[in-house]
Design a protein around this motif. Structure first.
Motif, PDB file in Angstrom:
ATOM      1  N   PHE A 150     -16.450 -17.203  20.288  1.00 36.98           N
ATOM      2  CA  PHE A 150     -14.820 -16.927  20.150  1.00 36.98           C
ATOM      3  C   PHE A 150     -14.279 -16.369  21.189  1.00 36.98           C
ATOM      4  N   MET A 151     -14.204 -16.862  22.424  1.00 35.57           N
ATOM      5  CA  MET A 151     -13.913 -16.484  23.613  1.00 35.57           C
ATOM      6  C   MET A 151     -12.525 -16.101  23.829  1.00 35.57           C
ATOM      7  N   ASN A 152     -11.824 -16.683  22.851  1.00 34.00           N
ATOM      8  CA  ASN A 152     -10.281 -16.390  23.028  1.00 34.00           C
ATOM      9  C   ASN A 152      -9.727 -15.252  22.180  1.00 34.00           C
ATOM     10  N   LEU A 153     -10.731 -14.622  21.499  1.00 32.97           N
ATOM     11  CA  LEU A 153     -10.431 -13.556  20.456  1.00 32.97           C
ATOM     12  C   LEU A 153      -9.574 -12.504  21.116  1.00 32.97           C
ATOM     13  N   ARG A 154      -8.359 -12.290  20.736  1.00 34.34           N
ATOM     14  CA  ARG A 154      -7.580 -10.816  21.321  1.00 34.34           C
ATOM     15  C   ARG A 154      -7.802  -9.776  20.269  1.00 34.34           C
ATOM     16  N   LEU A 155      -8.053 -10.119  18.779  1.00 38.55           N
ATOM     17  CA  LEU A 155      -8.222  -9.356  17.760  1.00 38.55           C
ATOM     18  C   LEU A 155      -9.477  -9.713  16.909  1.00 38.55           C
ATOM     19  N   LEU A 156     -10.162  -8.793  16.755  1.00 40.91           N
ATOM     20  CA  LEU A 156     -11.235  -9.115  15.692  1.00 40.91           C
ATOM     21  C   LEU A 156     -11.203  -7.823  14.676  1.00 40.91           C
ATOM     22  N   ASP A 157     -11.221  -7.987  13.376  1.00 42.23           N
ATOM     23  CA  ASP A 157     -11.264  -6.949  12.394  1.00 42.23           C
ATOM     24  C   ASP A 157     -12.296  -7.272  11.306  1.00 42.23           C
ATOM     25  N   LEU A 158     -13.281  -6.276  11.370  1.00 49.17           N
ATOM     26  CA  LEU A 158     -14.141  -6.309  10.570  1.00 49.17           C
ATOM     27  C   LEU A 158     -14.399  -5.119   9.621  1.00 49.17           C
ATOM     28  N   HIS A 159     -13.348  -4.378   9.578  1.00 44.51           N
ATOM     29  CA  HIS A 159     -13.242  -3.162   8.683  1.00 44.51           C
ATOM     30  C   HIS A 159     -13.543  -3.398   7.169  1.00 44.51           C
ATOM     31  N   SER A 160     -14.217  -2.267   6.580  1.00 48.74           N
ATOM     32  CA  SER A 160     -14.642  -2.564   5.059  1.00 48.74           C
ATOM     33  C   SER A 160     -15.489  -3.507   4.827  1.00 48.74           C
ATOM     34  N   ASN A 161     -16.436  -3.612   5.469  1.00 49.04           N
ATOM     35  CA  ASN A 161     -17.722  -4.458   5.238  1.00 49.04           C
ATOM     36  C   ASN A 161     -19.090  -3.595   5.113  1.00 49.04           C
ATOM     37  N   HIS A 162     -20.164  -4.018   5.095  1.00 44.31           N
ATOM     38  CA  HIS A 162     -21.450  -3.482   5.043  1.00 44.31           C
ATOM     39  C   HIS A 162     -22.160  -3.831   6.240  1.00 44.31           C
ATOM     40  N   LEU A 163     -21.934  -3.771   7.236  1.00 44.20           N
ATOM     41  CA  LEU A 163     -22.625  -4.318   8.648  1.00 44.20           C
ATOM     42  C   LEU A 163     -23.799  -3.278   8.840  1.00 44.20           C
ATOM     43  N   GLU A 164     -24.810  -3.705   8.977  1.00 46.20           N
ATOM     44  CA  GLU A 164     -26.103  -2.802   9.391  1.00 46.20           C
ATOM     45  C   GLU A 164     -25.877  -2.404  10.816  1.00 46.20           C
ATOM     46  N   GLN A 165     -25.251  -3.230  11.458  1.00 43.91           N
ATOM     47  CA  GLN A 165     -25.265  -2.920  12.892  1.00 43.91           C
ATOM     48  C   GLN A 165     -24.234  -4.042  13.654  1.00 43.91           C
ATOM     49  N   VAL A 166     -23.454  -3.385  14.618  1.00 43.94           N
ATOM     50  CA  VAL A 166     -22.444  -4.239  15.400  1.00 43.94           C
ATOM     51  C   VAL A 166     -23.218  -5.124  16.543  1.00 43.94           C
ATOM     52  N   PRO A 167     -23.175  -6.470  16.442  1.00 49.28           N
ATOM     53  CA  PRO A 167     -23.789  -7.079  17.337  1.00 49.28           C
ATOM     54  C   PRO A 167     -23.379  -6.826  18.686  1.00 49.28           C
ATOM     55  N   ALA A 168     -24.265  -6.835  19.840  1.00 47.55           N
ATOM     56  CA  ALA A 168     -24.137  -6.624  21.238  1.00 47.55           C
ATOM     57  C   ALA A 168     -23.038  -7.589  21.616  1.00 47.55           C
ATOM     58  N   ALA A 169     -23.368  -9.026  21.039  1.00 47.79           N
ATOM     59  CA  ALA A 169     -22.628 -10.263  21.401  1.00 47.79           C
ATOM     60  C   ALA A 169     -20.873  -9.980  21.564  1.00 47.79           C
ATOM     61  N   ILE A 170     -20.666  -9.006  20.830  1.00 49.06           N
ATOM     62  CA  ILE A 170     -19.029  -8.670  20.799  1.00 49.06           C
ATOM     63  C   ILE A 170     -18.621  -7.984  22.275  1.00 49.06           C
ATOM     64  N   SER A 171     -19.366  -7.544  22.884  1.00 52.87           N
ATOM     65  CA  SER A 171     -19.008  -7.121  24.405  1.00 52.87           C
ATOM     66  C   SER A 171     -18.747  -8.277  25.101  1.00 52.87           C
ATOM     67  N   ARG A 172     -19.109  -9.366  24.603  1.00 50.86           N
ATOM     68  CA  ARG A 172     -18.670 -10.691  25.595  1.00 50.86           C
ATOM     69  C   ARG A 172     -17.467 -11.194  25.152  1.00 50.86           C
ATOM     70  N   LEU A 173     -16.639 -10.828  24.394  1.00 50.54           N
ATOM     71  CA  LEU A 173     -15.432 -11.368  24.036  1.00 50.54           C
ATOM     72  C   LEU A 173     -14.070 -10.679  24.956  1.00 50.54           C
TER      73      LEU A 173
END
Length: 244
Positions: A75-98
């Motif tokens: 999702f290379m065009n993402l300017r906003l990513l909202d993941l709040h109020s989930n149960h994520l065990e970890q945040v993927p390192a791939a987010i750094s490539r957005l």
């Protein structure tokens, strides 16, 4: 006697089809495509969303997600990513490539109440060098990765309702930081005046009870007053517009 299949205690979640996702697409006031799949009881990241990876905003908040796949970097065009109020065990390192999360006026990443493990933040978070706003509140964070010091453009940082026992040293290296919220952490009260000044801008978010996870709902019910809140309606309206 034929043995039946063992029932899973995990919620099955709602299945999102490509048609449902396309129907949920909206256009923002500035002409960007926003996919809002919040509060839909989703337990697994829908693979069909990869066919819509050219969108600019993705809201998966208030769901039951435990994992975000590395394919999020498509999702290379993402300017906003909202993941709040989930149960994520970890945040993927791939987010750094957005990379579009780094562009002017689009520097927003919200992970509040998303990551439920103390070590769920990747070192690669520091690669978002131009990020202006980062909300990590209402998680179980015990420390920040030192790479956060590389976020030299960061102006707002939310660390409220975590497990921090001291102010992370990496924050000292953020020259443009204007708003810092570390409330409701087990941090000693002898904070510096500068930190206290930045924390005065505590925000109020208005949400329905059924949109909150159990932990968040419990914390909200335990909070009986909002210190320093002068104009709640204007503050809430301003921040709702920001996060949207």
């Amino acid at each position: 006697m034929v043995k039946g299949k063992k029932k899973s205690n995990e919620p099955s979640g709602r299945k999102i089809t490509l048609k449902m996702a396309r129907d949920a697409l909206k256009v923002t006031v500035d002409g960007k495509r926003r996919l809002d799949l919040s509060n839909m009881e989703i337990t697994t990241f829908p693979k069909c969303l990869l066919k819509l990876c050219d969108i600019e905003e993705l809201d998966l908040s208030r769901n039951l997600l435990k994992k975000i796949p590395d394919a999020i970097d498509k999702f290379m065009n993402l300017r906003l990513l909202d993941l709040h109020s989930n149960h994520l065990e970890q945040v993927p390192a791939a987010i750094s490539r957005l990379q579009n999360l780094q562009k002017p006026r689009h520097r927003l990443l919200r992970l509040s109440a998303a990551c439920k493990t103390p070590t769920g933040l990747p070192h690669e978070l520091g690669l978002l060098r131009n990020l202006r706003t980062l909300n990590l509140g209402m998680n179980r964070i015990e420390s920040l990765p030192p790479s956060v010091a590389a976020l030299k453009e960061l102006q707002e940082l939310g660390l409220f309702n975590n497990l921090l026992t001291n102010l992370p040293e990496c924050i000292q290296s953020l020259p443009k930081l204007q708003k810092l919220n570390t409330r409701s952490n087990p941090i000693p009260t002898d904070e510096s005046p500068e930190v206290d000044r930045m924390q005065r801008a505590e925000c109020l978010y208005l949400v329905r009870e059924d949109c909150l996870c159990t932990d968040c709902l419990k914390r909200c019910r335990e909070k009986t007053m909002f210190a320093g809140l002068i104009t709640p309606n204007s503050v809430a309206q301003e921040n709702q517009a920001l996060w949207r």
